[in-house]
Write a protein that holds these residues in place. Structure first.
Motif, short mmCIF file in Angstrom:
data_model
loop_
_atom_site.label_atom_id
_atom_site.label_comp_id
_atom_site.label_asym_id
_atom_site.label_seq_id
_atom_site.Cartn_x
_atom_site.Cartn_y
_atom_site.Cartn_z
N UNK A 100 1.00 -1.40 -0.09
CA UNK A 100 -0.08 -0.01 0.37
C UNK A 100 0.55 1.50 -0.32
N UNK A 101 2.15 1.20 0.93
CA UNK A 101 3.02 2.49 0.81
C UNK A 101 4.48 1.57 1.36
N UNK A 102 5.21 2.83 0.87
CA UNK A 102 6.53 2.20 0.88
C UNK A 102 7.38 3.50 0.84
N UNK A 103 8.52 3.90 2.00
CA UNK A 103 9.22 4.85 2.06
C UNK A 103 10.79 4.07 3.19
N UNK A 104 11.14 5.27 2.64
CA UNK A 104 12.99 5.18 2.88
C UNK A 104 13.05 3.73 4.81
N UNK A 105 11.50 4.56 5.06
CA UNK A 105 11.74 4.20 6.95
C UNK A 105 10.96 2.89 7.08
N UNK A 106 9.97 2.99 5.93
CA UNK A 106 8.32 2.46 6.92
C UNK A 106 7.40 1.22 5.62
N UNK A 107 7.38 0.73 5.70
CA UNK A 107 6.44 0.24 4.47
C UNK A 107 4.92 -0.44 5.41
N UNK A 108 3.80 -0.06 4.20
CA UNK A 108 2.42 -0.95 4.57
C UNK A 108 2.38 -1.79 3.58
N UNK A 109 1.68 -3.28 3.88
CA UNK A 109 1.30 -3.81 3.45
C UNK A 109 -0.33 -4.87 3.24
N UNK A 110 -1.02 -4.79 2.27
CA UNK A 110 -1.98 -4.96 2.67
C UNK A 110 -2.34 -7.30 2.64
N UNK A 111 -2.49 -8.17 3.06
CA UNK A 111 -2.20 -9.55 2.65
C UNK A 111 -3.19 -9.76 3.59
N UNK A 112 -4.00 -11.49 2.49
CA UNK A 112 -5.04 -11.93 3.49
C UNK A 112 -4.48 -13.75 3.17
N UNK A 113 -4.85 -14.62 4.35
CA UNK A 113 -4.22 -15.48 4.39
C UNK A 113 -4.96 -16.10 4.93
N UNK A 114 -4.85 -17.37 4.44
CA UNK A 114 -5.66 -18.89 5.16
C UNK A 114 -4.08 -20.19 6.33
N UNK A 115 -4.90 -19.63 7.22
CA UNK A 115 -4.48 -20.55 8.58
C UNK A 115 -5.33 -21.80 8.52
N UNK A 116 -4.45 -23.88 8.33
CA UNK A 116 -4.09 -24.09 8.67
C UNK A 116 -4.48 -24.64 10.17
N UNK A 117 -5.16 -25.27 11.28
CA UNK A 117 -5.07 -25.26 12.68
C UNK A 117 -5.41 -26.79 13.05
N UNK A 118 -5.13 -26.22 14.71
CA UNK A 118 -5.59 -27.90 14.89
C UNK A 118 -6.65 -28.23 15.38
N UNK A 119 -8.11 -26.85 14.81
CA UNK A 119 -8.56 -26.82 15.47
C UNK A 119 -9.45 -25.95 14.79
N UNK A 120 -8.81 -26.11 13.05
CA UNK A 120 -10.11 -25.54 12.21
C UNK A 120 -8.77 -24.97 11.42
N UNK A 121 -10.09 -24.00 10.28
CA UNK A 121 -9.12 -23.21 9.31
C UNK A 121 -9.85 -21.98 9.72
N UNK A 122 -8.86 -20.90 9.37
CA UNK A 122 -8.89 -19.32 9.68
C UNK A 122 -8.48 -18.82 7.85
N UNK A 123 -9.70 -18.15 8.13
CA UNK A 123 -9.52 -16.98 6.63
C UNK A 123 -9.08 -15.61 7.51
N UNK A 124 -7.89 -14.75 7.32
CA UNK A 124 -7.53 -13.88 7.98
C UNK A 124 -6.60 -12.96 7.22
N UNK A 125 -7.28 -11.15 7.40
CA UNK A 125 -6.75 -10.25 6.07
C UNK A 125 -6.62 -9.41 7.16
N UNK A 126 -6.31 -8.41 6.87
CA UNK A 126 -5.87 -6.86 7.23
C UNK A 126 -3.77 -6.56 7.08
N UNK A 127 -3.62 -5.58 7.49
CA UNK A 127 -2.57 -4.58 6.57
C UNK A 127 -1.73 -4.69 8.03
N UNK A 128 -0.47 -4.73 7.71
CA UNK A 128 0.73 -5.49 8.33
C UNK A 128 1.28 -3.88 7.72
N UNK A 129 1.84 -3.49 8.75
CA UNK A 129 3.73 -2.24 8.70
C UNK A 129 4.60 -3.01 9.36
#
Length: 196
Positions: free
Chosen positions: A147-176
């Motif tokens: 989403x953005x990137x500079x000399x000191x930092x960046x932000x990315x949008x991410x979606x993931x699928x987690x396979x866990x011992x108790x089921x499957x999770x779908x996650x989304x959001x941003x990572x700085x």
């Protein structure tokens, strides 16, 4: 008188014979207790190489962590099965992907090295971080966009699928991400992720 001189040597001979019989009996008792009995446990421990004991313990912890929820002790002892290398000088998105892949594979120390102090605090410390990802078996990054990137930092949008011992999770959001002062690479700084 001559009869007495002849009978005198018989006493030492008799004593020697008794002593020899006692020695033979002692040897027979000591050697014949139970020759088929295996050595004691202490003997096994002293004669077994230390490396064999460590390998056995490591194998046991590997099978335990594969078949059940990994505890912090067993998972930290799991050997690295060629995880993706940390993207210290790669893109922000590659660093985020490496973090989640390493954490889901229970390579906690390597994933923790990709977190800056602010993110380590957000995770609640190392033990809390391990507990959070202990139930994960895999995390797949479904989409990733910078989403953005500079000399000191960046932000990315991410979606993931987690396979866990108790089921499957779908996650989304941003990572700085922030710049690593040591090598100029990227570190996880803060996440805003929701899962369902």
């Amino acid at each position: 008188a001559s009869r007495g001189r002849r009978g005198l040597p018989l006493l030492p001979i008799a004593l020697l014979a008794l002593a020899a019989a006692a020695v033979i009996a002692a040897v027979a008792l000591a050697g014949g207790a139970n020759p088929s009995r295996p050595p004691t446990a202490a003997h096994h421990q002293s004669s077994r190489p230390a490396a064999t004991h460590r390998t056995t313990s490591s194998s046991a912890s590997r099978s335990t962590s594969t078949s059940s929820s990994a505890s912090s002790s067993s998972s930290s002892s799991r050997p690295a099965t060629t995880p993706p290398p940390p993207a210290s000088s790669g893109s922000p998105g590659a660093t985020a992907t490496s973090f989640y892949t390493l954490a889901a594979g229970h390579h906690y120390a390597q994933a923790w090295a990709l977190a800056d102090p602010a993110f380590q605090s957000q995770l609640g410390g190392y033990q809390s971080f391990q507990n959070t990802f202990a139930g994960d078996r895999s995390i797949t990054v479904d989409s990733l966009r910078t989403l953005s990137r500079s000399a000191g930092g960046a932000t990315v949008a991410i979606t993931t699928t987690s396979v866990r011992t108790d089921g499957t999770q779908h996650c989304s959001g941003t990572v700085d991400l922030s710049r690593a002062p040591a090598n100029g690479g990227w570190l996880m700084h803060h996440i805003q992720i929701g899962c369902h």
